[in-house]
Scaffold this motif. Structure first.
Motif, short mmCIF file in Angstrom:
data_model
loop_
_atom_site.label_atom_id
_atom_site.label_comp_id
_atom_site.label_asym_id
_atom_site.label_seq_id
_atom_site.Cartn_x
_atom_site.Cartn_y
_atom_site.Cartn_z
N GLU A 164 0.92 -1.05 0.00
CA GLU A 164 -0.06 -0.11 -0.06
C GLU A 164 0.89 1.24 -0.21
OE1 GLU A 164 -3.94 0.17 2.20
OE2 GLU A 164 -2.52 1.20 3.40
N HIS A 166 2.13 4.90 0.88
CA HIS A 166 2.50 5.63 2.23
C HIS A 166 2.56 4.74 3.32
CE1 HIS A 166 2.09 8.83 -0.72
NE2 HIS A 166 0.79 8.63 -0.85
N SER A 167 1.46 3.81 3.73
CA SER A 167 1.49 3.15 4.85
C SER A 167 2.41 2.06 4.96
CB SER A 167 0.13 2.65 4.95
OG SER A 167 -0.27 1.71 4.27
N SER A 168 2.84 1.70 3.65
CA SER A 168 3.71 0.45 3.53
C SER A 168 3.26 -0.78 4.02
CB SER A 168 5.20 0.92 4.48
OG SER A 168 4.82 0.50 5.96
N VAL A 169 1.79 -0.87 4.10
CA VAL A 169 1.15 -2.16 4.49
C VAL A 169 1.04 -3.14 3.37
CG1 VAL A 169 -1.11 -3.40 5.02
CG2 VAL A 169 -0.64 -1.24 6.27
N ASP A 181 11.77 -10.64 7.12
CA ASP A 181 10.52 -10.30 7.37
C ASP A 181 10.07 -9.53 6.27
OD1 ASP A 181 8.29 -8.58 8.43
OD2 ASP A 181 8.78 -9.73 10.14
N ASP A 183 7.22 -7.76 5.69
CA ASP A 183 6.66 -6.34 6.32
C ASP A 183 7.94 -5.28 6.37
OD1 ASP A 183 3.81 -6.74 6.68
OD2 ASP A 183 4.44 -8.15 8.42
N MET A 184 8.99 -5.92 6.90
CA MET A 184 10.14 -4.84 6.97
C MET A 184 10.50 -4.63 5.57
SD MET A 184 10.89 -4.83 10.28
CE MET A 184 12.72 -4.78 10.36
N GLY A 187 8.28 -1.99 4.13
CA GLY A 187 8.40 -0.66 4.77
C GLY A 187 9.66 -0.15 4.54
N MET A 188 10.95 -0.68 4.24
CA MET A 188 11.97 -0.12 3.44
C MET A 188 11.85 0.43 2.23
SD MET A 188 13.93 0.22 6.24
CE MET A 188 15.17 1.20 5.53
N THR A 190 9.10 1.40 0.87
CA THR A 190 8.28 2.39 0.72
C THR A 190 9.11 3.79 1.19
OG1 THR A 190 6.77 0.94 1.45
CG2 THR A 190 6.01 3.18 1.61
N ALA A 191 9.84 3.47 2.24
CA ALA A 191 10.58 4.65 2.69
C ALA A 191 11.52 5.02 1.74
CB ALA A 191 11.47 4.17 3.98
N GLY A 194 10.22 7.10 -0.81
CA GLY A 194 9.59 8.50 -0.25
C GLY A 194 10.89 9.18 -0.24
N PHE A 195 12.08 8.70 0.16
CA PHE A 195 13.05 9.45 0.40
C PHE A 195 13.62 9.84 -1.00
CE2 PHE A 195 17.87 9.05 -0.39
CZ PHE A 195 18.24 10.03 0.35
N GLU A 198 11.63 12.81 -2.13
CA GLU A 198 11.87 14.06 -1.57
C GLU A 198 12.97 14.59 -1.61
OE1 GLU A 198 9.81 15.39 1.17
OE2 GLU A 198 8.25 13.69 0.89
#
Lengths: 281, 161
Positions: A164, A166-169, A181, A183-184, A187-188, A190-191, A194-195, A198
């Motif tokens: 997903e 933004h939420s990284s779900v 993992d 989920d990790m 998350g990474m 997604t980050a 985003g990075f 930006e």
């Protein structure tokens, strides 16, 4: 005349008189009663009612069919416009795979395939490697084709993640091996996306590929989620486009046909596994 | 059923966001300070009576204002833990403005304001500081001793589902 006969006589006369005076009305009354009975039967018997009403409905229907644009055109257009405005995200998600696929198929793929063919032909004809392969094939007695194929590493999809925005779900994942993992990873990734956005201040541009050693992560962004595909081996343009098409098909056929499970983790994992194991067992 | 939720930790640098995360996820604490660069992501499952919540914790590098934090790190967050350091007044001077701005930026997202480093004060000192704060805190915590850490994350999990 006897008294009893005297009493009957005026009654008979009155009856006769009534018959004479009300004969027409009585006939009308009987006719009306018959008609009412017939009408009641018409209404209460489906088949008879249908017989009467069907031609009227058919006429109306064909009129509506012929004049549909004038009768409902503006109302429908307004309703569709409102629906699109209210659920822009879903509309984009639904259309994106189709539009993306069409554009890709007819422009990008053809251009890249053409470019690759030209490169290949030039490389094959003049490269030092080709002379080496020819020499090696001549010495070993193996065919030149076999020699070249063994040199090339076939690209293979190792993992797929649907995440997903933004939420990284993690909405779903498919993997050929046991990895850390998920989920990790989601998350990474997604980050990282985003990075990149930006850091380079490019709001409408996306990170498309991440490379590490012999692995490559191909990223495909949609409105509410993105897909990350980890590939081992040498990723050529053809493979990239094929994977792209597969993702677009999966999104179109599977993701867009399912109701979104708000925050529910992994709800796309099983369909993802089924879809991709069918294609690449 | 497991539900995934993105949790972000915000606050000035050095308030103990990473220590709280480490204590919550790994039950560990280090006296050595290390700056978080960008963001560090951790995960822990919290079991609630009705469901399990998989908390994806985004431990974001400290900034004096959340407006300096990249937008993409904050977007999509389901819950926020805003950490202040009770030993440094500059970490809570603008607390009311910061929280109001965050509520405007991420409406309907629960925010828990935490006063960390509880272990460095006596009961009397703590209550003096808390009385000076512009906003009431959700809880006081100590990443070092682990006091209230699990309770804070569990409470946030409840608020998010």
């Amino acid at each position: 005349m006897k008294p009893a006969e005297e009493a009957i006589e005026p009654e008979k006369t009155f009856k006769y008189l009534r018959q004479l005076l009300l004969e027409d009305e009585q006939r009308e009354h009987e006719q009306l009663t018959r008609q009412v009975v017939e009408l009641r039967e018409d209404f209460n018997t489906r088949q008879r009612l249908q017989k009467k009403i069907d031609p009227i409905i058919d006429d109306k229907l064909s009129y509506v069919r012929e004049h549909f644009p004038e009768l409902f055109g503006s109302v429908l257009t307004q309703a569709i416009k409102r629906q699109i405005q209210e659920s822009r995200g879903e509309v984009i998600d639904a259309l994106y795979p189709i539009i993306g696929k069409l554009i890709k198929k007819y422009i990008v793929v053809e251009l890249n395939v053409l470019s690759e063919k030209i490169d290949q032909q030039l490389d094959q004809a003049f490269s030092w490697d080709m002379w080496q392969h020819r020499l090696k094939a001549w010495v070993t007695g193996q065919s030149l084709g076999k020699e070249i194929i063994t040199q090339a590493i076939e690209p293979t999809v190792q993992e797929i993640f649907i995440v997903e925005q933004h939420s990284s779900v993690l909405l779903g994942s498919y993997s050929r091996q046991n990895i850390m993992d998920r989920d990790m990873i989601a998350g990474m990734l997604t980050a990282l996306q985003g990075f990149a956005k930006e850091a380079f201040a490019k709001e409408h541009q996306d990170l498309q590929t991440i490379e590490y050693e012999t692995y490559k992560i191909l990223l495909k962004n949609f409105h509410t989620f993105y897909v990350a595909v980890t590939v081992s081996g040498i990723v050529n343009e053809k493979f990239k486009q094929e994977t792209d098409d597969l993702i677009l098909d999966f999104v179109h056929e599977v993701v867009n046909t399912r109701p979104t499970a708000q925050g529910e983790a992994d709800y796309l994992s099983e369909p993802l596994r089924l879809y991709f194991s069918q294609i690449s067992p | 059923m497991t539900i995934s939720k993105k949790v972000i930790l915000l606050g000035h640098y050095g308030v103990g966001k990473s220590s709280l995360t480490r204590q919550f996820v790994h039950h560990k604490f280090s006296e050595q300070y290390s700056t978080t660069i960008g963001v560090n992501i951790e995960k822990k499952k919290v079991s609630l009576p009705d469901c399990d919540v998989s908390m994806i914790v985004w431990d974001i590098a400290g900034e004096s204002s959340h407006q300096k934090v990249p937008q993409s790190y904050k977007l999509g967050a389901h819950g926020i833990i805003y950490v202040v350091d009770l030993t440094r007044p500059n970490t809570y001077e603008d607390l009311a403005t910061e929280i109001a701005s965050l509520q405007k930026y991420l409406p309907n997202v629960p925010i828990l304001v935490i006063g960390n480093k509880k272990d460095l004060f006596t009961e009397k000192e703590r209550s003096d500081i808390v009385n000076q704060l512009p906003l009431s805190l959700f809880a006081l915590s100590s990443a070092k001793t682990g006091e209230n850490v699990d309770a804070i994350f569990t409470e946030l999990a409840k608020k998010m589902v």
